[in-house]
Design a protein around this motif. Structure first.
Motif, PDB file in Angstrom:
ATOM      1  N   ASP A   1      -0.749  43.554  35.488  1.00  2.67           N
ATOM      2  CA  ASP A   1       0.360  44.414  35.898  1.00  2.67           C
ATOM      3  C   ASP A   1       1.120  44.989  34.711  1.00  2.67           C
ATOM      4  OD1 ASP A   1      -0.294  43.858  38.498  1.00  2.67           O
ATOM      5  OD2 ASP A   1       1.260  42.349  38.791  1.00  2.67           O
ATOM      6  N   GLU A   2       1.174  44.237  33.617  1.00  2.00           N
ATOM      7  CA  GLU A   2       1.887  44.720  32.431  1.00  2.00           C
ATOM      8  C   GLU A   2       1.223  45.965  31.867  1.00  2.00           C
ATOM      9  OE1 GLU A   2       3.635  43.011  28.165  1.00  2.00           O
ATOM     10  OE2 GLU A   2       2.436  41.712  29.489  1.00  2.00           O
TER      11      GLU A   2
ATOM     12  N   ALA B   1      -1.834  43.105  26.177  1.00  2.00           N
ATOM     13  CA  ALA B   1      -1.301  42.866  27.522  1.00  2.00           C
ATOM     14  C   ALA B   1      -2.406  43.003  28.564  1.00  2.00           C
ATOM     15  CB  ALA B   1      -0.181  43.849  27.814  1.00  2.00           C
TER      16      ALA B   1
ATOM     17  N   GLU C   1       1.857  48.952  34.235  1.00  2.00           N
ATOM     18  CA  GLU C   1       3.212  49.472  34.080  1.00  2.00           C
ATOM     19  C   GLU C   1       3.358  50.257  32.780  1.00  2.00           C
ATOM     20  OE1 GLU C   1       7.195  50.355  34.771  1.00  2.00           O
ATOM     21  OE2 GLU C   1       5.551  49.751  36.099  1.00  2.00           O
ATOM     22  N   SER C   2       2.746  49.751  31.709  1.00  2.00           N
ATOM     23  CA  SER C   2       2.787  50.459  30.430  1.00  2.00           C
ATOM     24  C   SER C   2       2.105  51.810  30.543  1.00  2.00           C
ATOM     25  CB  SER C   2       2.112  49.612  29.340  1.00  2.00           C
ATOM     26  OG  SER C   2       2.005  50.336  28.134  1.00  2.00           O
TER      27      SER C   2
END
Length: 308
Positions: free
Chosen positions: A273-274, A270, A277-278
């Motif tokens: 932003d992914e 990823a 967030e993770s």
């Protein structure tokens, strides 16, 4: 709290079992895989039954390592006989997995049917088990000498199967049992060198979003692997080799330093932003788990005080 703890365990591959991850001495702290305890939900779902011992039938061609340390895929004559377990209704189930070449990983385990969350997938007697406190020799020996002695006592086929496992410590073409143990074995005790090396379970590759988790059943003397979520036929079975509460960059750094590979799982693939967030969710899970652990410790202390 119990409900939240259960969710935390299932969310990060039994994160609540982090306290069971135990290093194998100085070198083992860098190389050895941890034991992962099954979640409460998994324990509730899985019927405790004795299962047939797994064994690996070694093919005519050994899985030699490439120059980059990646093992060659098994030959077509190489096969496994997986455990035939029992379903929740007591009926027999077909084999749950097979050993297969995995692109970029050498080989690993693939699900051969749909697996239920909490299902027992593997129950395996360690091919080699060494405890520095119990396996005492005369005259005293080093850990490496003890492992070599244990290896020499094995039947030839089982010994070859162990030596076919990957050695992440090797810096030349010659592998040794110490490096193989530090790369693949699981630990059972925290205060002593205590290694359990399994031929089949060692084929589980890493993912930062794992779908299986392991535990040690002391009564059976088995390493057991459970499905931590529903797994579809054809999916690779993956556990984890490092702390899942770390951020992407921290996990990849730890995996490279300990095992010399770059993780390419969906969490590490990823971007943007992914990833942010993770990383945020994993940091929050760490705080939640630490809070639960602190609360459990405080509650236990009060209970002990009342009993006294």
């Amino acid at each position: 709290i119990s409900c939240l703890q259960d969710r935390l365990m299932l969310s990060v591959g039994s994160a609540a079992s982090r306290s069971l991850r135990r290093p194998l001495g100085a070198l083992g702290a860098m190389m050895a895989r941890p034991f992962l305890g099954p979640s409460r939900r998994a324990l509730a779902l899985v019927r405790r039954t004795q299962v047939e011992r797994l064994w690996m039938q070694r093919g005519s061609a050994s899985a030699a390592s490439h120059a980059d340390g990646t093992p060659s895929p098994p030959s077509s004559s190489s096969s496994t006989r997986p455990t035939t377990g029992r379903g929740f209704d007591g009926g027999s189930l077909p084999p749950a997995f097979r050993v297969a070449p995995i692109h970029g990983k050498g080989f690993g385990l693939l699900a051969t049917r749909r697996l239920a969350q909490g299902e027992l997938i593997v129950s395996e007697v360690p091919a080699l088990a060494y405890n520095a406190r119990l396996d005492v020799a005369e005259p005293p020996e080093s850990v490496r000498e003890g492992l070599e002695r244990k290896l020499a006592e094995m039947p030839g086929e089982l010994r070859d199967a162990c030596m076919d496992l990957h050695d992440a410590c090797v810096k030349s073409k010659d592998k040794n049992i110490e490096g193989i143990v530090f790369s693949n074995a699981f630990t059972r005790e925290s205060d002593v060198f205590d290694a359990a090396l399994c031929v089949v379970s060692s084929r589980l590759n890493h993912a930062c979003v794992p779908n299986v988790e392991q535990s040690w059943d002391a009564d059976l003397g088995h390493v057991q692997v459970f499905a931590s979520r529903v797994i579809e036929e054809g999916e690779e079975l993956c556990n984890y080799y490092t702390d899942l509460f770390l951020t992407k960059d921290e996990r990849r750094k730890a995996l490279w330093e300990r095992y010399r590979f770059e993780c390419s799982c969906r969490a590490c693939a990823a971007e943007g932003d992914e990833v942010a967030e993770s990383d945020r969710r994993r940091r929050r899970l760490r705080r939640l788990f630490d809070g639960i652990a602190a609360g459990s410790a405080a509650s236990g202390g009060r209970g002990a005080a009342k009993k006294g």
